[in-house]
Design an enzyme around this catalytic site. Structure first.
Site, mmCIF file in Angstrom:
data_model
loop_
_atom_site.group_PDB
_atom_site.id
_atom_site.type_symbol
_atom_site.label_atom_id
_atom_site.label_comp_id
_atom_site.label_asym_id
_atom_site.label_seq_id
_atom_site.Cartn_x
_atom_site.Cartn_y
_atom_site.Cartn_z
ATOM 1 N N LEU A 65 0.840 -1.200 0.000
ATOM 2 C CA LEU A 65 0.000 0.000 0.000
ATOM 3 C C LEU A 65 0.877 1.253 0.000
ATOM 4 C CD1 LEU A 65 -2.466 -1.357 2.710
ATOM 5 C CD2 LEU A 65 -2.819 -1.294 0.232
ATOM 6 N N PRO A 66 0.282 2.435 -0.257
ATOM 7 C CA PRO A 66 1.130 3.621 -0.388
ATOM 8 C C PRO A 66 1.888 4.030 0.883
ATOM 9 C CG PRO A 66 -1.015 3.999 -1.411
ATOM 10 C CD PRO A 66 -1.111 2.695 -0.675
ATOM 11 N N THR A 95 6.383 0.825 2.124
ATOM 12 C CA THR A 95 7.384 1.624 2.844
ATOM 13 C C THR A 95 6.628 2.574 3.764
ATOM 14 O OG1 THR A 95 8.857 1.543 0.939
ATOM 15 C CG2 THR A 95 9.344 3.191 2.621
ATOM 16 N N LYS A 170 15.205 0.622 4.846
ATOM 17 C CA LYS A 170 14.620 1.059 3.571
ATOM 18 C C LYS A 170 14.612 2.594 3.459
ATOM 19 C CE LYS A 170 11.900 1.378 -0.050
ATOM 20 N NZ LYS A 170 12.413 1.261 -1.392
ATOM 21 N N LYS A 245 7.257 11.259 0.503
ATOM 22 C CA LYS A 245 6.861 10.558 1.738
ATOM 23 C C LYS A 245 8.079 9.924 2.397
ATOM 24 C CE LYS A 245 5.948 6.479 1.086
ATOM 25 N NZ LYS A 245 5.929 5.043 0.966
HETATM 26 P P1 NAD Z 1 0.773 2.811 -6.062
HETATM 27 O O1 NAD Z 1 0.175 4.079 -5.615
HETATM 28 O O2 NAD Z 1 1.045 2.572 -7.516
HETATM 29 O O3 NAD Z 1 -0.136 1.561 -5.559
HETATM 30 C C1 NAD Z 1 -0.767 1.493 -4.334
HETATM 31 C C2 NAD Z 1 -2.056 0.689 -4.517
HETATM 32 O O4 NAD Z 1 -2.677 0.490 -3.239
HETATM 33 C C3 NAD Z 1 -3.078 1.379 -5.414
HETATM 34 O O5 NAD Z 1 -3.467 0.521 -6.463
HETATM 35 C C4 NAD Z 1 -4.248 1.677 -4.455
HETATM 36 O O6 NAD Z 1 -5.512 1.620 -5.083
HETATM 37 C C5 NAD Z 1 -4.080 0.562 -3.441
HETATM 38 N N1 NAD Z 1 -4.723 0.815 -2.150
HETATM 39 C C6 NAD Z 1 -4.642 1.901 -1.337
HETATM 40 N N2 NAD Z 1 -5.359 1.721 -0.217
HETATM 41 C C7 NAD Z 1 -5.918 0.487 -0.311
HETATM 42 C C8 NAD Z 1 -6.773 -0.284 0.523
HETATM 43 N N3 NAD Z 1 -7.222 0.192 1.689
HETATM 44 N N4 NAD Z 1 -7.145 -1.506 0.109
HETATM 45 C C9 NAD Z 1 -6.715 -1.997 -1.078
HETATM 46 N N5 NAD Z 1 -5.901 -1.325 -1.921
HETATM 47 C C10 NAD Z 1 -5.516 -0.097 -1.536
HETATM 48 O O7 NAD Z 1 2.112 2.644 -5.202
HETATM 49 P P2 NAD Z 1 3.385 1.716 -5.552
HETATM 50 O O8 NAD Z 1 4.317 2.476 -6.438
HETATM 51 O O9 NAD Z 1 2.901 0.360 -5.939
HETATM 52 O O10 NAD Z 1 4.075 1.671 -4.101
HETATM 53 C C11 NAD Z 1 3.550 0.887 -3.037
HETATM 54 C C12 NAD Z 1 4.526 0.959 -1.879
HETATM 55 O O11 NAD Z 1 5.805 0.460 -2.306
HETATM 56 C C13 NAD Z 1 4.783 2.377 -1.347
HETATM 57 O O12 NAD Z 1 4.915 2.344 0.037
HETATM 58 C C14 NAD Z 1 6.089 2.775 -2.030
HETATM 59 O O13 NAD Z 1 6.794 3.744 -1.274
HETATM 60 C C15 NAD Z 1 6.806 1.439 -2.080
HETATM 61 N N6 NAD Z 1 7.788 1.269 -3.173
HETATM 62 C C16 NAD Z 1 7.524 1.696 -4.442
HETATM 63 C C17 NAD Z 1 8.478 1.504 -5.450
HETATM 64 C C18 NAD Z 1 8.231 1.942 -6.869
HETATM 65 O O14 NAD Z 1 9.191 1.933 -7.671
HETATM 66 N N7 NAD Z 1 7.013 2.305 -7.254
HETATM 67 C C19 NAD Z 1 9.691 0.869 -5.152
HETATM 68 C C20 NAD Z 1 9.914 0.409 -3.849
HETATM 69 C C21 NAD Z 1 8.954 0.613 -2.871
#
Ligand code: NAD
Length: 296
Positions: A65-66, A95, A170, A245
Site C-alpha cells: 500500500l502507499p 514503505t 529502507k 513521503k
Molecule cells: P501505487 O500508488 O502505484 O499503488 C498502491 C495501490 O494500493 C493502489 O493501487 C491503491 O488503489 C491501493 N490501495 C490503497 N489503499 C488500499 C486499501 N485500503 N485496500 C486496497 N488497496 C488499496 O504505489 P506503488 O508504487 O505500488 O508503491 C507501493 C509501496 O511500495 C509504497 O509504500 C512505495 O513507497 C513502495 N515502493 C515503491 C516503489 C516503486 O518503484 N514504485 C519501489 C519500492 C517501494
C-alpha cells in the site's frame, strides 16, 4: 503451494502478485481500483470484494500500500487483523514509518498472528523481473517462513533486525536514492547546457566514478534509456509523492535520533517544490525538470 491474499495492486503490487500467480500459488486479490484487480484476474487470480473477503482462509497475507495511514487504516482501522487466521503469516511490503510497522506488528502479535515488515527495493523493473531486494524486520523464524514466498518475487533477502528495522533500512536507502537522482539530474543538465549529448554523458558517467543506480538503470533524461519512465513521459515507476513521503520518513527518523541529514533535507525540499508544481504523480526521476532548460 500457499493460498495467498494480496492487497494493493499498484505499480509494485501488481507485478509482484503476477509473479506469485506464475509460481503456481493460489492468489485472492483486492485493490480499491477495479482495473488493477482485472489485470490479476486475467492472469488467473481470484478477485475478492473486500480485503476482509480476500484474507478468508489465507495462509499468507501480502500487502503493498502507499503509506502508513493506509496500512494502519487497513489492519487496525478496518480491523483486518481480526479477520486473519492466527496461523497465517502477514508480509507487509509497503514503505511506512518504523513506528507504524511496530504498532501493527504488536497488534498482530497480540492476536497470535506472525507479521514481518518487508519493504522492497528495485523499482517496478525489479518487481516485474522478480529480482526485488526484500529488507525484513521481525523475528528470524518468521523470515524463514516467508522466504519461499519472497523468493518468488525477489532475489536478495536481508534480515535488518526486529520489527520496524526493515523500514529503517529502507528509509536510509531511499534517502540516498532521492539524493542520487537529484544529483544525477543536476550533472546531466549541466553537461547538456554546456553542449554535451545526454546519452554520451550518461555512458561516460556509467563507467566512471559518478555512476549509480540512476545512471545504470533509471536515467532521468528522456530518450537515454528506452525502458526508463523518463522515456515514457515519466508515467508509472515510483511517484514523486512517494519519494517525498520517504524523505519525510527520513526527516522524522533523523529528528527522533538527533541525527543530521543535511543532504536528505535538501532533497526533501527539492521533491516538495517539484510536487507542489503539479508533478506529484509523475515518476520521481522527473526531478530533472527542475534543473533542465526548456530548449534541452
Ligand atoms: P501505487 O500508488 O502505484 O499503488 C498502491 C495501490 O494500493 C493502489 O493501487 C491503491 O488503489 C491501493 N490501495 C490503497 N489503499 C488500499 C486499501 N485500503 N485496500 C486496497 N488497496 C488499496 O504505489 P506503488 O508504487 O505500488 O508503491 C507501493 C509501496 O511500495 C509504497 O509504500 C512505495 O513507497 C513502495 N515502493 C515503491 C516503489 C516503486 O518503484 N514504485 C519501489 C519500492 C517501494
Amino acid at each position: 503451494m500457499s493460498s495467498i491474499a494480496f492487497i494493493g495492486l499498484g505499480n509494485m503490487g501488481a507485478p509482484m502478485a503476477l509473479n506469485l500467480v506464475k509460481a503456481g500459488h493460489s492468489l485472492t486479490v483486492f485493490d480499491l481500483v477495479p482495473a488493477a484487480v482485472k489485470l490479476l484476474t486475467d492472469a488467473g487470480a481470484q478477485a475478492a470484494a473486500s480485503a476482509s473477503e480476500a484474507v478468508k482462509g489465507a495462509d499468507v497475507v501480502v500487502s503493498m500500500l502507499p503509506a502508513s495511514k493506509h496500512v494502519e487504516g487497513l489492519y487496525l482501522g478496518e480491523d483486518l487483523l481480526g479477520k486473519i487466521s492466527s496461523s497465517a503469516l502477514v508480509i507487509e511490503c509497503s514503505t511506512i514509518a518504523p513506528d507504524s510497522a511496530r504498532k501493527v506488528a504488536q497488534a498482530a502479535e497480540a492476536r497470535g498472528i506472525t507479521m514481518i515488515d518487508a519493504p522492497v527495493s528495485g523499482g517496478t523493473g525489479g518487481a516485474a523481473a522478480g529480482t526485488l531486494t526484500f529488507i525484513v524486520g521481525g523475528q528470524a523464524e518468521a523470515l524463514e517462513r516467508a522466504r519461499p514466498v519472497l523468493e518468488k518475487m525477489g532475489k536478495n533477502i536481508f534480515h535488518a533486525g526486529p520489527a520496524g528495522a526493515g523500514q529503517v533500512a529502507k528509509i536510509c536507502n531511499n534517502m540516498l536514492l532521492g539524493i542520487l537522482m537529484a544529483g544525477t539530474s543536476e550533472a546531466l543538465a549541466l553537461g547538456v547546457a554546456n553542449g554535451l549529448d545526454p546519452k554520451v554523458l550518461s555512458d561516460i558517467i556509467a563507467k566512471s566514478s559518478g555512476r549509480n543506480w540512476a545512471t545504470e538503470l533509471y536515467n532521468p533524461w528522456p530518450g537515454v534509456m528506452d525502458h526508463a519512465p523518463a522515456s515514457k513521459g515519466y508515467a508509472g515507476g515510483f511517484g514523486v509523492d512517494l519519494m517525498l513521503k520517504d524523505l519525510g520518513l527520513a526527516a522524522e527518523a533523523a529528528l527522533s535520533a538527533r541525527a543530521s541529514i543535511p543532504l536528505g533535507e535538501l532533497a526533501r525540499n527539492l521533491y516538495s517544490l517539484h510536487s507542489s508544481g503539479g508533478s506529484g504523480k509523475l515518476d520521481f526521476s522527473s526531478i530533472v525538470n527542475l534543473v533542465k532548460r526548456e530548449q534541452d
